[in-house]
Design a protein around this motif. Structure first.
Motif, PDB file in Angstrom:
ATOM      1  N   LEU A   4       0.727  -1.527   0.024  1.00  0.00           N
ATOM      2  CA  LEU A   4      -0.015   0.156  -0.090  1.00  0.00           C
ATOM      3  C   LEU A   4       0.554   1.420  -0.166  1.00  0.00           C
ATOM      4  O   LEU A   4       0.446   2.236  -0.631  1.00  0.00           O
ATOM      5  CB  LEU A   4      -0.435  -0.118   0.849  1.00  0.00           C
ATOM      6  N   ARG A  46       0.731   4.661  -2.452  1.00  0.00           N
ATOM      7  CA  ARG A  46       0.757   5.805  -2.916  1.00  0.00           C
ATOM      8  C   ARG A  46       1.707   6.386  -2.721  1.00  0.00           C
ATOM      9  O   ARG A  46       1.362   7.847  -3.671  1.00  0.00           O
ATOM     10  CB  ARG A  46      -0.469   5.509  -1.332  1.00  0.00           C
ATOM     11  N   ARG A  62       4.048   1.467  -8.409  1.00  0.00           N
ATOM     12  CA  ARG A  62       2.568   1.463  -8.243  1.00  0.00           C
ATOM     13  C   ARG A  62       2.110  -0.014  -8.495  1.00  0.00           C
ATOM     14  O   ARG A  62       1.304  -0.549  -8.873  1.00  0.00           O
ATOM     15  CB  ARG A  62       2.075   2.995  -8.820  1.00  0.00           C
ATOM     16  N   GLU A  91      -8.059   0.172   2.550  1.00  0.00           N
ATOM     17  CA  GLU A  91      -7.583   1.464   1.743  1.00  0.00           C
ATOM     18  C   GLU A  91      -7.042   0.865   1.376  1.00  0.00           C
ATOM     19  O   GLU A  91      -7.219   1.858  -0.266  1.00  0.00           O
ATOM     20  CB  GLU A  91      -6.008   1.250   3.159  1.00  0.00           C
ATOM     21  N   TRP A  92      -6.477  -0.215   0.830  1.00  0.00           N
ATOM     22  CA  TRP A  92      -5.765  -0.471  -1.214  1.00  0.00           C
ATOM     23  C   TRP A  92      -7.104   0.149  -1.982  1.00  0.00           C
ATOM     24  O   TRP A  92      -6.820   0.614  -2.845  1.00  0.00           O
ATOM     25  CB  TRP A  92      -5.324  -2.364  -0.735  1.00  0.00           C
ATOM     26  N   GLU A 117      -9.707   1.623  -1.402  1.00  0.00           N
ATOM     27  CA  GLU A 117      -9.846   3.054  -1.804  1.00  0.00           C
ATOM     28  C   GLU A 117      -9.259   4.051  -2.384  1.00  0.00           C
ATOM     29  O   GLU A 117      -8.592   4.898  -3.495  1.00  0.00           O
ATOM     30  CB  GLU A 117     -10.058   3.770  -1.029  1.00  0.00           C
ATOM     31  N   THR A 118      -7.626   3.680  -2.104  1.00  0.00           N
ATOM     32  CA  THR A 118      -6.119   3.825  -3.080  1.00  0.00           C
ATOM     33  C   THR A 118      -6.254   3.997  -4.195  1.00  0.00           C
ATOM     34  O   THR A 118      -5.578   4.420  -5.223  1.00  0.00           O
ATOM     35  CB  THR A 118      -4.884   3.886  -2.400  1.00  0.00           C
ATOM     36  N   ARG A 141      -8.559   4.931  -6.381  1.00  0.00           N
ATOM     37  CA  ARG A 141      -8.626   6.813  -6.456  1.00  0.00           C
ATOM     38  C   ARG A 141      -6.994   6.704  -7.309  1.00  0.00           C
ATOM     39  O   ARG A 141      -6.875   7.443  -8.509  1.00  0.00           O
ATOM     40  CB  ARG A 141      -7.877   7.788  -5.026  1.00  0.00           C
ATOM     41  N   GLU A 142      -6.834   6.294  -7.559  1.00  0.00           N
ATOM     42  CA  GLU A 142      -4.881   6.214  -8.229  1.00  0.00           C
ATOM     43  C   GLU A 142      -5.448   6.050  -9.517  1.00  0.00           C
ATOM     44  O   GLU A 142      -5.158   6.217 -10.957  1.00  0.00           O
ATOM     45  CB  GLU A 142      -4.020   5.195  -7.457  1.00  0.00           C
ATOM     46  N   TYR A 157     -17.738  -0.078  -1.976  1.00  0.00           N
ATOM     47  CA  TYR A 157     -17.156   1.030  -1.666  1.00  0.00           C
ATOM     48  C   TYR A 157     -18.131   1.763  -0.598  1.00  0.00           C
ATOM     49  O   TYR A 157     -18.988   1.536  -0.493  1.00  0.00           O
ATOM     50  CB  TYR A 157     -17.074   1.991  -2.149  1.00  0.00           C
TER      51      TYR A 157
END
Length: 238
Positions: free
Chosen positions: A121, A125, A132, A173-174, A176-177, A180-181, A205
């Protein structure tokens, strides 16, 4: 995908996604950096392999290193604290999404799922685009069951849980990140690598992220890359 006993999960997955277009190779070459990562794995773990690739034949040397690590994991292998980041970095930079598990799995068994997933993660980020994309490849294998009882951390403070741990907070968290990424990062390889493991169901989500799910689907469906357009249609949910 390889076919030893430890790779049942990969085989089962392959059978369920036969309709998927093959994931294209990395956009940016990273074999030279990866060879350096493997050299560090060899050094830190003290593997029985020549420390430098022969001129003009780095792939053979990397394969020898993979084999040496595979054999070491089937003996009594004690991993130092230094080996954690060394193995994770090699998994992230490995250009082959079928074989990067050979570096990730020892870290999983010695240090625990939560720590491994938290490290990946971190790459997603704050890493480079190459990192990434590599972290997204490696994340796939972070759900493997822990089946290497002879691989352990040398320092008690560095050990992970004895039992498999889903680390639900890190997983949330992964996702969601990664969502977004995928939406904000236009790098082709990052989007290609994130998409296969990205849930595209709004139910996965909280409500505040539902608009991002719609945005991700719209981006994928209209993307100029054929693989991304093909893949999204297999993943669209509610």
């Amino acid at each position: 995908m390889t076919t030893d006993e430890g790779e049942t999960t990969a085989g089962e997955t392959a059978r369920t996604v036969q309709g998927f277009m093959a994931l294209p190779g990395p956009v940016e070459g990273r074999r030279e950096v990866f060879a350096g990562c493997v050299a560090e794995v060899v050094r830190v773990l003290g593997l029985d392999v020549v420390h430098r690739p022969q001129p003009g034949d780095p792939r053979t040397w990397v394969n020898q290193a993979r084999t040496a690590l595979y054999k070491a994991c089937r003996r009594d292998l004690i991993l130092s604290e230094e080996s954690f980041e060394t193995l994770i970095k090699a998994a992230v930079y490995d250009p082959d999404p079928s074989f990067n598990r050979h570096f990730l799995e020892p870290a999983l068994n010695a240090f625990g799922r939560g720590r491994v997933q938290a490290s990946l993660l971190g790459y997603l980020r704050a890493g480079t685009d190459v990192e990434r994309a590599g972290a997204a490849n490696a994340w796939y294998w972070s759900a493997l069951p822990l089946r290497m009882p002879t691989v352990r951390a040398g320092h008690p403070a560095g050990t992970g849980p004895a039992e498999p741990d889903d680390a639900p907070t890190v997983v949330a968290e992964w996702y969601e990140t990664a969502l977004r990424e995928f939406v904000i990062n236009e790098h082709l390889d990052v989007r290609r690598r994130i998409l296969p493991g990205l849930p595209l169901r709004k139910s996965a989500y909280p409500p505040e992220l539902h608009d991002l799910v719609d945005a991700a689907v719209a981006i994928a469906r209209s993307h100029p890359d054929e693989y991304i357009r093909h893949r999204v249609e297999h993943q669209v949910g509610d």
